[in-house]
Design an enzyme around this catalytic site. Sequence first.
Site, mmCIF file in Angstrom:
data_model
loop_
_atom_site.group_PDB
_atom_site.id
_atom_site.type_symbol
_atom_site.label_atom_id
_atom_site.label_comp_id
_atom_site.label_asym_id
_atom_site.label_seq_id
_atom_site.Cartn_x
_atom_site.Cartn_y
_atom_site.Cartn_z
ATOM 1 N N PRO A 1 0.838 -1.201 0.000
ATOM 2 C CA PRO A 1 0.000 0.000 0.000
ATOM 3 C C PRO A 1 0.881 1.263 0.000
ATOM 4 C CG PRO A 1 0.272 -0.698 2.239
ATOM 5 C CD PRO A 1 1.196 -1.555 1.402
ATOM 6 N N TRP A 2 0.236 2.423 0.065
ATOM 7 C CA TRP A 2 0.975 3.684 -0.005
ATOM 8 C C TRP A 2 1.145 4.356 1.362
ATOM 9 C CZ3 TRP A 2 -2.477 6.844 2.219
ATOM 10 C CH2 TRP A 2 -3.823 6.508 2.097
ATOM 11 N N LYS B 1 5.437 -5.327 -5.923
ATOM 12 C CA LYS B 1 4.588 -4.357 -6.629
ATOM 13 C C LYS B 1 4.196 -3.278 -5.608
ATOM 14 C CE LYS B 1 0.745 -2.555 -8.531
ATOM 15 N NZ LYS B 1 0.613 -1.389 -7.648
ATOM 16 N N PRO B 2 4.866 -2.118 -5.649
ATOM 17 C CA PRO B 2 4.477 -1.052 -4.717
ATOM 18 C C PRO B 2 3.169 -0.406 -5.167
ATOM 19 C CG PRO B 2 6.178 -0.255 -6.204
ATOM 20 C CD PRO B 2 5.932 -1.699 -6.574
ATOM 21 N N SER C 1 -6.347 -2.768 1.119
ATOM 22 C CA SER C 1 -7.725 -2.749 1.623
ATOM 23 C C SER C 1 -8.336 -4.155 1.621
ATOM 24 C CB SER C 1 -8.566 -1.815 0.758
ATOM 25 O OG SER C 1 -8.595 -2.310 -0.563
ATOM 26 N N THR D 1 -9.738 -5.086 -1.891
ATOM 27 C CA THR D 1 -8.773 -5.646 -2.852
ATOM 28 C C THR D 1 -8.299 -7.028 -2.388
ATOM 29 O OG1 THR D 1 -8.034 -3.388 -3.283
ATOM 30 C CG2 THR D 1 -6.659 -5.143 -4.138
ATOM 31 N N GLU E 1 -2.950 -8.712 4.692
ATOM 32 C CA GLU E 1 -2.859 -7.703 5.759
ATOM 33 C C GLU E 1 -3.757 -6.555 5.318
ATOM 34 O OE1 GLU E 1 -1.341 -8.001 8.538
ATOM 35 O OE2 GLU E 1 -0.034 -9.710 8.187
ATOM 36 N N CYS F 1 -3.474 1.682 9.098
ATOM 37 C CA CYS F 1 -4.369 0.534 9.262
ATOM 38 C C CYS F 1 -4.629 0.271 10.733
ATOM 39 C CB CYS F 1 -3.755 -0.694 8.603
ATOM 40 S SG CYS F 1 -2.067 -1.007 9.106
#
Length: 492
Positions: free
Chosen positions: A145-146, A170-171, A222, A225, A243, A277
């Site tokens: 995630p970002w 994969k960022p 999320s 996803t 996660e 999160c």
Amino acid sequence: MILDLTQDFEGKSRFSKNSPVSGELLAEYINFSENDVAEAVHNAQSMRAMWRGLSFYDRKILLLQWAKYLANNLEELANLVVEETGKPVADATLEVSLAIEHISWAAKNAKEYLSTQSRPSGLLLFNMESKVQFMPLGVVGVIGPWNYPVFTPVGSIAYALAAGNTVVFKPSEFTPGVGLWLEKSFEVATSTKNVLITITGLAETGKYLTESAVNKIAFTGSSRTAKKVAASCAEKMIPVILECGGKDPVIVAEDANVALAAEYALWSAMANAGQSCIGAERIYVHEQVADKFIEKLKSFALEVKPGVSYGPATMPSQLKVIEKHLKAAEAEGVKFLVGGPNSIQEPYVLPTIMLEVPATSVAMTEETFGPTIAINRVKSVQHAVELANESNYGLAAAVFSKKYAQEIADQLECGMVSINSVFSFAGVPSIPFGGVKESGYGRIHGPEGLLEFVSAKSIISPRFQGPLKLTTFKRKNIAERITTLIIKKLHG
Ligand code: NAD
């Protein structure tokens, strides 16, 4: 040395990364296609044998070289995190520091937890020697995630590498530069290529990774996803760690240090603009201390300055989600102690505190991911526990109490609990990190996080030929009788 993040665009499609603060273009990156992803996985496969063939000691040395590189170039990486996410530099610095701790721990502890173990063979097969080997899986796909673009993926990458796997990472499309920086720094620090590969791209690129020849996917993002990732991986039975999001509760008991609880709960809810999160989204406070707690929280919240204390919404579309939750709460008659539906002032969200939010409100059931917090009074901590557990999520929780904290923690349905503190479990590499329910499954960090990236292989061999030969057609009646006798003696 500043790392060169140039990619070769020839024949490739691209996507843009814009500043979350000004909206201006920061850079363009390759949008990895299905073929590009397959090629990256193939390249990572080509290094499997070399990487798994190294001893734990050799991998430790290489991973510690990477940790050292990150420590020596911490500012460069932190500045890139600031540029891409908009978070304050102090937060980015802390994030990188914690990631370094994790790389170091994984490097130093893989041998202890993943070395071959001897196991007792039991009375029936006392002549056999039993062992368990932990085999690296091969190529691990990490999707990140970002919101914590270094700390979060490194929690999978470092542990997967330490366990002997190569990694294709994969960022998030919102932090592609940080993702590339991790790959390039690994290459420079370890003088290797194709052991850690970064593939930049949009959502489709992540999907291609889940459909590729990887041996496991470690996904962070999320819950929405995550379900797609799990479904896609199911096609080839690729195992997954998920996660995901949370709606983390804070419970403030009647005997809590109220000022401390207010200070920490506020930070948990609003640090990183609420884009954590494991950030607090719901507070259940005992009615005996509620007035004092609410007054303290309000006074602390008024000191929080968007743009200084925290940055903008990194992902512009999140502003719509936050607005929807605040408007729904307003329509349900919720009182706003600080801020309100007008708190959204693009690209920032002002600190917002809601009081007595109905349990069924979307502001209580779905992840808001903004600097907002709901406070509800409860008559007992028992009721607080029930309300906390009502959520579909179960990532983390915080409990503030002098006497009852452990008792409350025992009853919470989640993966992590902080007592009289918040977030601290994320900085302790030896303990696992992860959730239950729609917050996901599997664990990163700690011995459990290492074990996610290996498969156990049992190996058994005779130390000597025993008298009870059971696995042959020449088995004697006496062998069966003795076996039955032993079982009855042991368990009857
Ligand atoms: P997201 O789900 O939108 O995206 C996460 C990643 O998945 C991105 O790299 C994205 O490109 C990729 N992706 C999107 N669609 C995909 C698909 N169909 N197949 C494969 N990959 C796909 O999440 P986000 O907005 O980047 O991150 C925020 C979310 O992450 C929040 O819900 C937050 O709570 C969660 N999060 C969880 C943890 C944790 O450890 N539990 C840590 C940080 C963030």
